[in-house]
Design a protein around this motif. Sequence first.
Motif, short mmCIF file in Angstrom:
data_model
loop_
_atom_site.label_atom_id
_atom_site.label_comp_id
_atom_site.label_asym_id
_atom_site.label_seq_id
_atom_site.Cartn_x
_atom_site.Cartn_y
_atom_site.Cartn_z
N HIS A 1 0.84 -1.21 0.00
CA HIS A 1 0.00 0.00 0.00
C HIS A 1 0.87 1.24 0.00
CE1 HIS A 1 -3.56 -2.24 0.27
NE2 HIS A 1 -3.54 -2.51 1.56
N GLN A 2 1.92 1.20 0.81
CA GLN A 2 2.80 2.37 0.92
C GLN A 2 3.42 2.71 -0.43
OE1 GLN A 2 5.60 1.54 4.08
NE2 GLN A 2 4.09 1.94 5.67
N SER A 3 3.86 1.64 -1.13
CA SER A 3 4.53 1.92 -2.40
C SER A 3 3.53 2.44 -3.43
CB SER A 3 5.29 0.68 -2.89
OG SER A 3 4.60 0.01 -3.87
N GLU A 4 2.28 1.98 -3.32
CA GLU A 4 1.21 2.49 -4.21
C GLU A 4 1.00 3.97 -3.96
OE1 GLU A 4 -2.90 0.60 -4.23
OE2 GLU A 4 -1.55 -1.13 -4.28
N ASP A 5 0.97 4.35 -2.65
CA ASP A 5 0.78 5.76 -2.30
C ASP A 5 1.91 6.61 -2.89
OD1 ASP A 5 -1.58 5.57 -0.82
OD2 ASP A 5 -0.51 4.93 0.98
N VAL A 6 3.13 6.10 -2.81
CA VAL A 6 4.28 6.85 -3.33
C VAL A 6 4.14 7.04 -4.84
CG1 VAL A 6 6.78 6.77 -3.72
CG2 VAL A 6 5.84 6.14 -1.49
N ARG A 7 3.77 5.96 -5.53
CA ARG A 7 3.62 6.07 -6.99
C ARG A 7 2.55 7.08 -7.37
NH1 ARG A 7 3.75 0.31 -6.96
NH2 ARG A 7 5.94 -0.31 -6.94
N THR A 8 1.44 7.03 -6.62
CA THR A 8 0.35 7.97 -6.91
C THR A 8 0.83 9.41 -6.75
OG1 THR A 8 -1.13 6.33 -5.98
CG2 THR A 8 -2.07 8.50 -6.37
N ILE A 9 1.55 9.67 -5.66
CA ILE A 9 2.02 11.05 -5.42
C ILE A 9 3.00 11.47 -6.51
CG2 ILE A 9 3.27 12.58 -3.83
CD1 ILE A 9 2.04 11.03 -1.50
N LEU A 10 3.89 10.56 -6.92
CA LEU A 10 4.85 10.91 -7.99
C LEU A 10 4.10 11.26 -9.28
CD1 LEU A 10 7.74 8.34 -7.49
CD2 LEU A 10 7.79 10.78 -7.02
N GLU A 11 3.03 10.50 -9.55
CA GLU A 11 2.24 10.81 -10.76
C GLU A 11 1.59 12.17 -10.64
OE1 GLU A 11 -0.65 7.70 -11.71
OE2 GLU A 11 1.03 6.27 -11.74
#
Length: 424
Positions: free
Chosen positions: A299-309
Amino acid sequence: MEHDTQVTRAWVLHPDITGADQRREASFALEEAISLAAALPELEVVGSNVVRLPKAQPGKLFGSGKIEELKALFKANEVELVLIDGPVTPVQQRNLEKEWKVKLLDRTGLILEIFSDRARTREGVLQVEMAALSYQRTRLVRAWTHLERQRGGLGFVGGPGETQIEADRRAIDDQLVRLRRQLAKVVKTRELHRKARAKVPFPIVALVGYTNAGKSTLFNRVTGADVMAKDMLFATLDPTMRAVELPNNGPEVILSDTVGFISDLPTQLVAAFRATLEEVLAADLVLHVRDIAHPETEHQSEDVRTILETLGLNEDTPQIEVWNKIDLLSADDRDAMIAKAEREEDIFAVSAVSGQGLDEMFAAIQQALASEKSRETLKLGFAEGKARAWLFKEGIVEDEAQTEEGFEITVLWSAKQRAQFESL
């Protein structure tokens, strides 16, 4: 506890609303909220719990039975501050504070407090101040509807004058305008610094990741710098940059450590976040550091990817995923994790604490930076001696032929060198 400073006794509640978007396990969300609270100085978390709710009550968030039960609990534990991990409307906040006779902060308020405690650079401070003001602006609830709290007109002005709440709002708006102006100046200065840095022929490697993934520990390990690296959320808020030479005769790079990401970041803070993350957008390589030992790592890595996008990170920017904290796994899990990472391209299992796996990671960084080069043939006139000299000085010329108009030069260069050449 004997302290010179007054320690505030706090209690953390995580409302678990049935049917709401439950992507995260309530117990982990509560744990994260407690870590957030621990990041504030002079605060002692004396207790915490998950409160299951069929639905949020508009006026008081919780039902009356639950409010009474919690009130007794807070009284028994001498709680002075209640932190609610989720959004609380101004009306709910006022009603609950009255019922429980405590101060109340919701998730946004808590994160704002941490940000204002941590911001060090001028820009960070201004961004946080603006975020706090726009948050407060929504909290100006008229608590005295029965008494119109007003300042009268000047005799000849008709009407009852301006209500206090409007005056407060105007004061906040004036302050916001002033801060925006100051911020524009600061951002301009930062732009100049960045342009100056773009002229430096070193590639920028940015560390990003969920908060507490171990970015600063890794940064310190590589640079020998003394960045605040603590097991707490948002230990670093402002971007820190250091020039380092990669081991084994590697190239010199600029390493930048950024603020940790977090899920459900309050909207007011996205701008403050964006400012500290602009460094990432200029990076030649992004290292996504993950705490692979954390149960919610996916979940954490998904959150990071979303923010980078959301930030608008260029899709072509190469990324390397770093699975950190393998030293916290059991021997079997660790071996399995290392084997899994080896099967994937651009994923490395490491421990920033023990140093395991870092050499392979450095080699990959070197390779990623080297492979970002392109071959081009340039036509230069005889008068462009300065540009030609620069190309040779950079050591990127592969071939040169003289023509009637000047020179045809074949170069193998990085995007960065090309940009520098164009700005000559």
